[in-house]
Structure formats: structure tokens, C-alpha cells
Design a protein around this motif. Structure first.
Motif, PDB file in Angstrom:
ATOM      1  N   LYS A   1       0.833  -1.213   0.000  1.00 45.88           N
ATOM      2  CA  LYS A   1       0.000   0.000   0.000  1.00 45.88           C
ATOM      3  C   LYS A   1       0.862   1.255   0.000  1.00 45.88           C
ATOM      4  CE  LYS A   1      -4.192  -1.835   2.070  1.00 45.88           C
ATOM      5  NZ  LYS A   1      -5.130  -1.754   3.196  1.00 45.88           N
ATOM      6  N   LYS A   2       1.958   1.224   0.755  1.00 49.38           N
ATOM      7  CA  LYS A   2       2.863   2.372   0.787  1.00 49.38           C
ATOM      8  C   LYS A   2       3.483   2.597  -0.588  1.00 49.38           C
ATOM      9  CE  LYS A   2       7.012   4.149   2.975  1.00 49.38           C
ATOM     10  NZ  LYS A   2       8.145   3.861   3.827  1.00 49.38           N
ATOM     11  N   GLU A   3       3.898   1.521  -1.230  1.00 51.19           N
ATOM     12  CA  GLU A   3       4.507   1.633  -2.556  1.00 51.19           C
ATOM     13  C   GLU A   3       3.489   2.152  -3.576  1.00 51.19           C
ATOM     14  OE1 GLU A   3       7.265  -1.017  -5.581  1.00 51.19           O
ATOM     15  OE2 GLU A   3       6.684  -1.851  -3.646  1.00 51.19           O
ATOM     16  N   ILE A   4       2.248   1.704  -3.476  1.00 49.80           N
ATOM     17  CA  ILE A   4       1.193   2.194  -4.366  1.00 49.80           C
ATOM     18  C   ILE A   4       1.015   3.700  -4.182  1.00 49.80           C
ATOM     19  CG2 ILE A   4      -1.309   2.178  -4.778  1.00 49.80           C
ATOM     20  CD1 ILE A   4      -1.218  -0.875  -4.260  1.00 49.80           C
ATOM     21  N   MET A   5       0.964   4.135  -2.927  1.00 50.17           N
ATOM     22  CA  MET A   5       0.805   5.581  -2.662  1.00 50.17           C
ATOM     23  C   MET A   5       1.959   6.372  -3.245  1.00 50.17           C
ATOM     24  SD  MET A   5      -0.906   6.335   1.071  1.00 50.17           S
ATOM     25  CE  MET A   5       0.632   6.149   1.880  1.00 50.17           C
ATOM     26  N   GLU A   6       3.184   5.882  -3.103  1.00 49.62           N
ATOM     27  CA  GLU A   6       4.353   6.595  -3.630  1.00 49.62           C
ATOM     28  C   GLU A   6       4.285   6.695  -5.149  1.00 49.62           C
ATOM     29  OE1 GLU A   6       7.643   4.371  -2.073  1.00 49.62           O
ATOM     30  OE2 GLU A   6       7.455   5.277  -0.081  1.00 49.62           O
ATOM     31  N   LYS A   7       3.932   5.602  -5.801  1.00 49.45           N
ATOM     32  CA  LYS A   7       3.861   5.609  -7.262  1.00 49.45           C
ATOM     33  C   LYS A   7       2.729   6.503  -7.753  1.00 49.45           C
ATOM     34  CE  LYS A   7       6.182   1.234  -8.008  1.00 49.45           C
ATOM     35  NZ  LYS A   7       7.437   1.825  -8.389  1.00 49.45           N
ATOM     36  N   GLU A   8       1.592   6.494  -7.060  1.00 52.60           N
ATOM     37  CA  GLU A   8       0.489   7.368  -7.448  1.00 52.60           C
ATOM     38  C   GLU A   8       0.853   8.831  -7.236  1.00 52.60           C
ATOM     39  OE1 GLU A   8      -2.766   5.734  -5.181  1.00 52.60           O
ATOM     40  OE2 GLU A   8      -3.432   4.563  -6.909  1.00 52.60           O
ATOM     41  N   THR A   9       1.600   9.122  -6.188  1.00 51.52           N
ATOM     42  CA  THR A   9       2.050  10.500  -5.952  1.00 51.52           C
ATOM     43  C   THR A   9       2.983  10.941  -7.076  1.00 51.52           C
ATOM     44  OG1 THR A   9       1.832  10.253  -3.564  1.00 51.52           O
ATOM     45  CG2 THR A   9       3.279  12.021  -4.355  1.00 51.52           C
ATOM     46  N   ASN A  10       3.924  10.089  -7.450  1.00 50.87           N
ATOM     47  CA  ASN A  10       4.835  10.416  -8.555  1.00 50.87           C
ATOM     48  C   ASN A  10       4.062  10.634  -9.854  1.00 50.87           C
ATOM     49  OD1 ASN A  10       7.123  10.334  -6.962  1.00 50.87           O
ATOM     50  ND2 ASN A  10       7.529   8.189  -7.406  1.00 50.87           N
ATOM     51  N   TYR A  11       3.077   9.792 -10.092  1.00 51.31           N
ATOM     52  CA  TYR A  11       2.247   9.924 -11.284  1.00 51.31           C
ATOM     53  C   TYR A  11       1.534  11.286 -11.289  1.00 51.31           C
ATOM     54  CZ  TYR A  11      -1.413   9.046 -14.705  1.00 51.31           C
ATOM     55  OH  TYR A  11      -2.235   9.136 -15.793  1.00 51.31           O
ATOM     56  N   ASN A  12       0.946  11.638 -10.153  1.00 46.49           N
ATOM     57  CA  ASN A  12       0.216  12.905 -10.060  1.00 46.49           C
ATOM     58  C   ASN A  12       1.136  14.107 -10.234  1.00 46.49           C
ATOM     59  OD1 ASN A  12      -2.231  11.604  -9.676  1.00 46.49           O
ATOM     60  ND2 ASN A  12      -2.022  11.591  -7.455  1.00 46.49           N
ATOM     61  N   ILE A  13       2.351  14.011  -9.729  1.00 50.29           N
ATOM     62  CA  ILE A  13       3.322  15.100  -9.909  1.00 50.29           C
ATOM     63  C   ILE A  13       3.650  15.267 -11.390  1.00 50.29           C
ATOM     64  CG2 ILE A  13       5.733  15.769  -9.518  1.00 50.29           C
ATOM     65  CD1 ILE A  13       5.404  14.515  -6.672  1.00 50.29           C
ATOM     66  N   LEU A  14       3.904  14.157 -12.073  1.00 50.38           N
ATOM     67  CA  LEU A  14       4.199  14.242 -13.505  1.00 50.38           C
ATOM     68  C   LEU A  14       3.006  14.788 -14.287  1.00 50.38           C
ATOM     69  CD1 LEU A  14       6.154  10.919 -14.125  1.00 50.38           C
ATOM     70  CD2 LEU A  14       7.054  13.241 -14.250  1.00 50.38           C
ATOM     71  N   ALA A  15       1.803  14.357 -13.930  1.00 46.96           N
ATOM     72  CA  ALA A  15       0.600  14.845 -14.617  1.00 46.96           C
ATOM     73  C   ALA A  15       0.443  16.349 -14.419  1.00 46.96           C
ATOM     74  CB  ALA A  15      -0.630  14.103 -14.100  1.00 46.96           C
ATOM     75  N   GLU A  16       0.695  16.805 -13.208  1.00 49.41           N
ATOM     76  CA  GLU A  16       0.582  18.245 -12.930  1.00 49.41           C
ATOM     77  C   GLU A  16       1.641  19.038 -13.703  1.00 49.41           C
ATOM     78  OE1 GLU A  16      -1.141  21.596 -11.577  1.00 49.41           O
ATOM     79  OE2 GLU A  16      -1.901  19.566 -11.318  1.00 49.41           O
ATOM     80  N   ARG A  17       2.846  18.510 -13.767  1.00 46.28           N
ATOM     81  CA  ARG A  17       3.911  19.196 -14.525  1.00 46.28           C
ATOM     82  C   ARG A  17       3.516  19.322 -15.993  1.00 46.28           C
ATOM     83  NH1 ARG A  17       9.581  16.482 -12.553  1.00 46.28           N
ATOM     84  NH2 ARG A  17       9.635  17.435 -10.491  1.00 46.28           N
ATOM     85  N   LEU A  18       2.975  18.240 -16.547  1.00 49.86           N
ATOM     86  CA  LEU A  18       2.548  18.289 -17.956  1.00 49.86           C
ATOM     87  C   LEU A  18       1.429  19.302 -18.151  1.00 49.86           C
ATOM     88  CD1 LEU A  18       2.580  14.524 -18.965  1.00 49.86           C
ATOM     89  CD2 LEU A  18       4.078  16.334 -19.820  1.00 49.86           C
ATOM     90  N   LYS A  19       0.502  19.349 -17.212  1.00 50.97           N
ATOM     91  CA  LYS A  19      -0.604  20.286 -17.308  1.00 50.97           C
ATOM     92  C   LYS A  19      -0.097  21.718 -17.276  1.00 50.97           C
ATOM     93  CE  LYS A  19      -3.969  19.428 -14.493  1.00 50.97           C
ATOM     94  NZ  LYS A  19      -4.889  19.435 -13.338  1.00 50.97           N
ATOM     95  N   VAL A  20       0.792  22.015 -16.337  1.00 51.09           N
ATOM     96  CA  VAL A  20       1.339  23.356 -16.202  1.00 51.09           C
ATOM     97  C   VAL A  20       2.151  23.718 -17.442  1.00 51.09           C
ATOM     98  CG1 VAL A  20       3.037  24.731 -14.925  1.00 51.09           C
ATOM     99  CG2 VAL A  20       1.338  23.389 -13.681  1.00 51.09           C
ATOM    100  N   GLN A  21       2.943  22.775 -17.909  1.00 51.81           N
ATOM    101  CA  GLN A  21       3.781  23.044 -19.081  1.00 51.81           C
ATOM    102  C   GLN A  21       2.942  23.275 -20.340  1.00 51.81           C
ATOM    103  OE1 GLN A  21       6.669  20.023 -20.272  1.00 51.81           O
ATOM    104  NE2 GLN A  21       8.225  21.494 -19.665  1.00 51.81           N
ATOM    105  N   SER A  22       1.842  22.552 -20.458  1.00 51.97           N
ATOM    106  CA  SER A  22       1.010  22.719 -21.650  1.00 51.97           C
ATOM    107  C   SER A  22       0.292  24.073 -21.650  1.00 51.97           C
ATOM    108  CB  SER A  22      -0.008  21.590 -21.750  1.00 51.97           C
ATOM    109  OG  SER A  22      -0.972  21.680 -20.733  1.00 51.97           O
ATOM    110  N   ARG A  23       0.115  24.661 -20.466  1.00 55.49           N
ATOM    111  CA  ARG A  23      -0.483  25.992 -20.380  1.00 55.49           C
ATOM    112  C   ARG A  23       0.561  27.086 -20.597  1.00 55.49           C
ATOM    113  NH1 ARG A  23      -3.563  25.982 -14.817  1.00 55.49           N
ATOM    114  NH2 ARG A  23      -2.243  24.240 -14.366  1.00 55.49           N
ATOM    115  N   GLY A  24       1.822  26.696 -20.623  1.00 54.37           N
ATOM    116  CA  GLY A  24       2.882  27.649 -20.872  1.00 54.37           C
ATOM    117  C   GLY A  24       3.272  28.481 -19.676  1.00 54.37           C
ATOM    118  N   ILE A  25       3.016  27.970 -18.499  1.00 57.56           N
ATOM    119  CA  ILE A  25       3.341  28.721 -17.279  1.00 57.56           C
ATOM    120  C   ILE A  25       4.782  28.471 -16.905  1.00 57.56           C
ATOM    121  CG2 ILE A  25       2.842  28.945 -14.822  1.00 57.56           C
ATOM    122  CD1 ILE A  25      -0.063  28.275 -15.470  1.00 57.56           C
TER     123      ILE A  25
END
Length: 64
Positions: A40-64
């Protein structure tokens, strides 16, 4: 640079989703409470990493 980051991020995000799915399958068959907690801990860590990457892509696509 953005295209390279998007490609690498996309691949990493795919790998993270696959890893989470595999861990969830493993979790279904595991009976040891200590190992369940580790999974469960490993799942949480991987999901957190996934969400960070998704947020970076979102921010980058907006050109911020």
C-alpha cells in the motif's frame, strides 16, 4: 525541450500506472499484514509520482 519532457513523462507515467496495477493485483493475493502495508505504501508513492508528472505536464502545456 518541452517535447522531450512530454515524451519522457508520458512513458514514465505509463510505467507508473502499470506498476500500480501490478501491485494492486499482488495485494489481492497477499495475506501477510506487513507485506500488505508495504505494498500500500509503494502504491501511494507511485500514485504520488504519477500525479506530480501529470501536474507538470498540465502546467507546461499551459505555458506557465
Amino acid at each position: 525541450m518541452a517535447d522531450v519532457f512530454n515524451t519522457v513523462s508520458g512513458n514514465k507515467m505509463f510505467e507508473l500506472r502499470q506498476a500500480v496495477q501490478e501491485l494492486r493485483e499482488r495485494l489481492k493475493t497477499e495475506e501477510d499484514p506487513d507485506i500488505i502495508a508495504e505494498i500500500k505504501k509503494e502504491i501511494m508513492e507511485k500514485e504520488t509520482n504519477y500525479n506530480i508528472l501529470a501536474e507538470r505536464l498540465k502546467v507546461q502545456s499551459r505555458g506557465i
